[in-house]
Design an enzyme around this catalytic site. Structure first.
Site, PDB file in Angstrom:
ATOM      1  N   SER A 143      -9.083   5.863 -38.152  1.00 60.01           N
ATOM      2  CA  SER A 143      -9.053   4.735 -39.083  1.00 60.01           C
ATOM      3  C   SER A 143     -10.427   4.640 -39.727  1.00 60.01           C
ATOM      4  CB  SER A 143      -8.783   3.447 -38.281  1.00 60.01           C
ATOM      5  OG  SER A 143      -9.084   2.299 -39.038  1.00 60.01           O
ATOM      6  N   TYR A 156      -9.829  -2.499 -31.136  1.00 59.55           N
ATOM      7  CA  TYR A 156      -9.359  -1.479 -32.079  1.00 59.55           C
ATOM      8  C   TYR A 156     -10.517  -0.615 -32.563  1.00 59.55           C
ATOM      9  CZ  TYR A 156      -6.599   0.343 -36.047  1.00 59.55           C
ATOM     10  OH  TYR A 156      -5.936   1.149 -36.939  1.00 59.55           O
TER      11      TYR A 156
END
Ligand code: NAD
Length: 261
Positions: A143, A156
């Site tokens: 990401s 995350y």
């Protein structure tokens, strides 16, 4: 370019980016094992649809990425059904948005397990299989949050930075075996994962839905557009090609310029 006779396992591929990977690889002729949660009838529809549309074998594994024994079972199932695994895409991922002091401990553990440790377990199982086959492509969906942080996403961001480090380490270990390991790092892609975090972000930042979409999500992306799952999947197809044989240990951004800022 053809991936005929290649066999791929894609974790977290019952929706979003994972399903786009499965379809893109199947379109190139690869057999695919999809994985993830959802209504059994919806999953079967996708699985059967891939087989009939692309003329490949498509299997489903219900393995839970928080369970190392089930991850091993998924790779074993693919090896016995296909005869080998050439492509592994670590894609299963979940998100939770909360200030650190209120971040639920079980959410931290779950995100680290699914977004990071699952990739370790799957890679650990698949590397001997790829070495035996003499070729391999390990791709992990990281990401923009593997490169930069955003507030309220401690688990995350930590997991995705870790996935980048894991990928670089594995790339070095398997470099002489015709196996590459790379991350693809999307910015915001419009999928159920992004839609699902809007209510919590509204709460955490005291904003309306429209403000979250325009002022938080797309604010990070200079192009002011969401990335599409198909654009991410196209990079995976490229990484599986011979042209990408010397790309390893890389982290390829597909983020509308987000991490250029
Ligand atoms: P999604 O919610 O559409 O898909 C997530 C998939 O993971 C689903 O198939 C789900 O069933 C599966 N999954 C969840 N928990 C699982 C578990 N315990 N075991 C097995 N499967 C499980 O989300 P998405 O946006 O397509 O996300 C896919 C990946 O892309 C994730 O790793 C995510 O972090 C990453 N990513 C997404 C974006 C984005 O903007 N959507 C941006 C960057 C990275």
């Amino acid at each position: 370019m053809s991936l005929k006779n290649r066999n791929a396992v894609i974790t977290g591929s019952t929706s979003g980016i994972g399903l786009a990977y499965a379809k893109a690889l199947a379109k190139e002729g690869a057999n695919v094992m999809i994985n993830g949660f959802g209504k059994p009838e919806d999953i079967e529809k996708e699985r059967a649809g891939i087989e009939s549309e692309f003329g490949v074998k498509a299997l489903y594994s219900a393995a839970d990425m928080t369970k190392p024994d089930q991850i091993k079972g998924m790779i074993d199932q693919a090896v016995s059904a296909f005869g080998g695994v050439d492509i592994l895409i670590n894609n299963a991922g979940v998100q939770f948005v909360s200030p650190i002091e209120e971040f639920p401990i079980e959410k931290w553990d779950q995100i680290i397990a699914i977004n990071l440790s699952a990739a370790f377990h799957a890679i650990r199982e698949v590397v001997p299989v790829m070495k035996k086959g003499g070729w391999g492509r390990i791709i992990s969906t990281a990401s923009a949050h593997s490169l930069v942080a955003s507030p309220f996403k401690s688990a995350y961001v930590t997991a995705k930075h870790g996935l980048n480090g894991l990928t670089k380490t594995v790339a070095l270990e398997v470099a002489t075996h015709k196996i590459t390991a790379n991350c693809i790092s999307p910015g915001y892609v419009w999928t159920p994962l992004v839609e699902g975090q809007i209510p919590d972000t509204m709460k955490a930042r005291n904003l309306t839905r429209e403000q979250v979409i325009n002022d938080v999500l797309l604010d990070s992306q200079p192009t002011k557009e969401f990335v599409t799952p198909e654009q991410v999947a196209a990079i995976a197809v490229f990484l599986c090609s011979d042209a990408a044989a010397q790309i390893t240990g890389a982290n390829i951004s597909v983020d509308g310029g987000w991490t250029a800022e």
